[in-house]
Design an enzyme around this catalytic site. Structure first.
Site, PDB file in Angstrom:
ATOM      1  N   GLU A 278      47.133  39.699  36.665  1.00 13.03           N
ATOM      2  CA  GLU A 278      45.973  39.910  37.541  1.00 13.03           C
ATOM      3  C   GLU A 278      46.225  39.316  38.924  1.00 13.03           C
ATOM      4  OE1 GLU A 278      43.189  37.671  35.298  1.00 13.03           O
ATOM      5  OE2 GLU A 278      42.973  39.153  33.712  1.00 13.03           O
TER       6      GLU A 278
ATOM      7  N   LYS B  36      38.327  40.613  43.418  1.00 11.75           N
ATOM      8  CA  LYS B  36      37.578  39.584  44.151  1.00 11.75           C
ATOM      9  C   LYS B  36      38.354  39.022  45.340  1.00 11.75           C
ATOM     10  CE  LYS B  36      38.892  35.123  42.191  1.00 11.75           C
ATOM     11  NZ  LYS B  36      39.581  35.150  40.888  1.00 11.75           N
TER      12      LYS B  36
ATOM     13  N   HIS C 222      45.322  31.920  33.222  1.00 17.92           N
ATOM     14  CA  HIS C 222      45.520  31.927  34.674  1.00 17.92           C
ATOM     15  C   HIS C 222      46.050  30.556  35.055  1.00 17.92           C
ATOM     16  CE1 HIS C 222      45.011  32.371  38.939  1.00 17.92           C
ATOM     17  NE2 HIS C 222      44.416  33.536  38.833  1.00 17.92           N
TER      18      HIS C 222
HETATM   19  C1  PLP Z   1      40.857  34.847  40.934  1.00 18.50           C
HETATM   20  C2  PLP Z   1      41.450  35.395  39.711  1.00 18.50           C
HETATM   21  C3  PLP Z   1      42.646  36.121  39.770  1.00 18.50           C
HETATM   22  C4  PLP Z   1      43.467  36.283  41.027  1.00 18.50           C
HETATM   23  O1  PLP Z   1      44.118  35.101  41.320  1.00 18.50           O
HETATM   24  P1  PLP Z   1      45.229  35.016  42.492  1.00 18.50           P
HETATM   25  O2  PLP Z   1      45.568  33.589  42.524  1.00 18.50           O
HETATM   26  O3  PLP Z   1      44.581  35.513  43.725  1.00 18.50           O
HETATM   27  O4  PLP Z   1      46.361  35.861  42.079  1.00 18.50           O
HETATM   28  C5  PLP Z   1      43.094  36.686  38.605  1.00 18.50           C
HETATM   29  N1  PLP Z   1      42.427  36.545  37.441  1.00 18.50           N
HETATM   30  C6  PLP Z   1      41.266  35.860  37.351  1.00 18.50           C
HETATM   31  C7  PLP Z   1      40.572  35.771  36.055  1.00 18.50           C
HETATM   32  C8  PLP Z   1      40.750  35.248  38.480  1.00 18.50           C
HETATM   33  O5  PLP Z   1      39.621  34.538  38.385  1.00 18.50           O
END
Ligand code: PLP
Length: 444
Positions: A300, A102, A230
């Site tokens: 991620e 995304k 996260h």
């Molecule tokens: C948006 C998102 C990410 C990526 O986050 P960054 O801050 O760009 O590294 C990873 N995992 C999930 C579930 C997300 O929603």
């Protein structure tokens, strides 16, 4: 060496216009021999990007061009993505990155990462299909959306994307119905109060709920395989990782008591370019303390991989003089919420209108470099909130037809452009590679 402007602008949305060797020879002739081709601080990359920006701008004459030829465009340096990957591998050898699609679903970025062997974090059918379309095995995808659309869940089942997150009871029933064999990963919430973009206000179970969810999953005979979290996008507090890893350990132990043998820890995203080493070392310490080596650890990252790789160029399509003082029109700027007040260092103050909606102004083409002028910078739509910068100082007087460029536009920009007012959200991207390794993998 480069395609004609019309073919770039009209027939091809994404055009590879330079390769490493050609750029190098160009730089040789312009900057003299003896300069390093690849420097660790990305200096070469900056030169390459500037060169492509200037070449493209030179092709566009706003007095004669067709509609949309002056649209904003990106220059993407895949070498930067490559460097970030190497940096990841050397700092977090135990953690396999699953790139968060995304953040920037650019096809060349995805293609490079697929060749580098990363996994992918997808949150929708379209993202899953985009990654599968590159020939990536479904086992390299995590469907990391704890609140999935039912039809997408069935699609994931059909496509064999088995690994997915959940954080609530209803999702467990949904998974039980549509994909009872899924390898499910329990997302817990974190303290993300210090991050740029908080995610735990929307997603993640608290620890008490997590324990309840494990019991429910057991009753439903579902296959819980791990824990994810996260710490918030653009995380600022390195101790957030330590705390979250410790909480994840607690959930592992609860699962153990229910006879689940969890094997996966997903530490999510949140990594940024500036603080990466600090975060990585805190994360490594926490992993070492709480998780033995047989537990697979994935992450991620989104922003970390792409933020610095994209530069955006935008054309100034209109200008409004809002200087106060004798002889200068006050204009309708006074009716806007943020008519800029000229400071003492400026004689004039302008509102500029761009044909894109970037976020942070970084630098510009300018004429009179000795004089700083205050500008407010606005997007092209008729919406009053479409402001990019309420006040910034740029050298010299900029005029209609001039260009600005914004560095570090690779994260959450391309993918969140608006089509409001009929402006395009499809911006051409020109690709360069400042790393021979990336060029080789991509066939540039
Ligand atoms: C948006 C998102 C990410 C990526 O986050 P960054 O801050 O760009 O590294 C990873 N995992 C999930 C579930 C997300 O929603």
């Amino acid at each position: 060496m480069v395609m004609a402007p019309s073919s770039i602008l009209l027939h091809s949305e994404d055009t590879i216009i330079e390769n490493y060797d050609r750029i190098n020879s160009g730089i040789d002739s312009n900057y003299g021999a003896g300069k390093p081709f690849v420097s660790s601080n990305g200096e070469l990359a900056k030169i390459m990007i500037k060169k492509v920006l200037h070449e493209q701008i030179a092709r566009i004459d706003t007095d004669t061009c067709d509609p949309d030829e002056e649209n904003a465009f990106y220059v993407a340096d895949l070498g930067e993505v490559y460097r970030q990957h190497i940096r990841w591998k050397s700092n977090l050898p135990r953690v396999k990155p699953f790139y968060a699609v995304k953040c920037n679903p650019d096809t060349e970025v995805l293609r490079l990462l697929s060749k580098l062997g990363t996994g992918f974090d997808c949150a929708s059918k379209a993202e899953i299909d985009m990654v599968l379309g590159l020939g990536v095995d479904p086992s390299r995808i995590i469907y990391a959306q704890p609140c999935k659309t039912k039809s997408y869940l069935r699609h994931a089942a059909q496509a064999g994307v088995a690994r997915m997150t959940f954080d609530n009871a209803d999702e467990l029933y949904k998974i039980k119905n549509s994909f009872p064999d899924a390898e499910i990963v329990l997302r817990i919430l974190t303290d993300d109060s210090a991050s740029l973009c908080r995610l735990s206000t929307k997603f993640g179970a608290d620890l008490e709920t997590a324990a309840d969810l494990l019991r429910l999953a057991k009753q439903l005979n579902l296959n819980v395989t791990g824990v994810s979290f996260h710490v918030g996008s653009g995380a600022a507090d390195p101790s957030a990782f330590a705390k979250a890893v410790k909480d994840a350990r607690w959930v592992f132990d609860q699962a153990d008591a229910l006879d689940y043998k969890l094997s996966l820890l997903d530490v999510g995203g949140g990594f940024t370019d500036d603080t990466f080493e600090i975060f990585a070392s805190r994360l490594n310490e926490a992993l070492e303390e709480y998780f033995p080596p047989h537990i697979q650890v994935i992450a991620e990252p989104g922003r970390y991989y792409t933020a610095n790789a994209f530069t955006l160029a935008t054309n100034i399509i209109a200008r409004r003089d809002v200087s106060s003082g004798p002889g200068t029109p006050t204009s309708t700027a006074s009716t806007t919420s943020n008519a800029s007040t000229p400071s003492t260092t400026t004689e004039k103050s302008y509102m500029l209108y761009l044909n894109d909606v970037p976020q942070v102004l970084y630098s510009s083409q300018a004429r009179d470099l000795n004089k700083l002028i205050e500008y407010s910078i606005w997007g092209p739509t008729c919406d009053g909130i479409d402001v990019i910068s309420e006040s910034c100082y740029l050298p010299g007087t900029l005029d209609i037809g001039d260009w600005l460029y914004f560095e570090n536009m690779g994260a959450y920009t391309k993918c969140s452009a608006t089509r409001f007012n009929g402006f395009t959200d499809k911006h051409e991207t020109m690709y360069v590679s400042s790393e021979a390794g990336a060029s080789a993998l991509l066939g540039y």
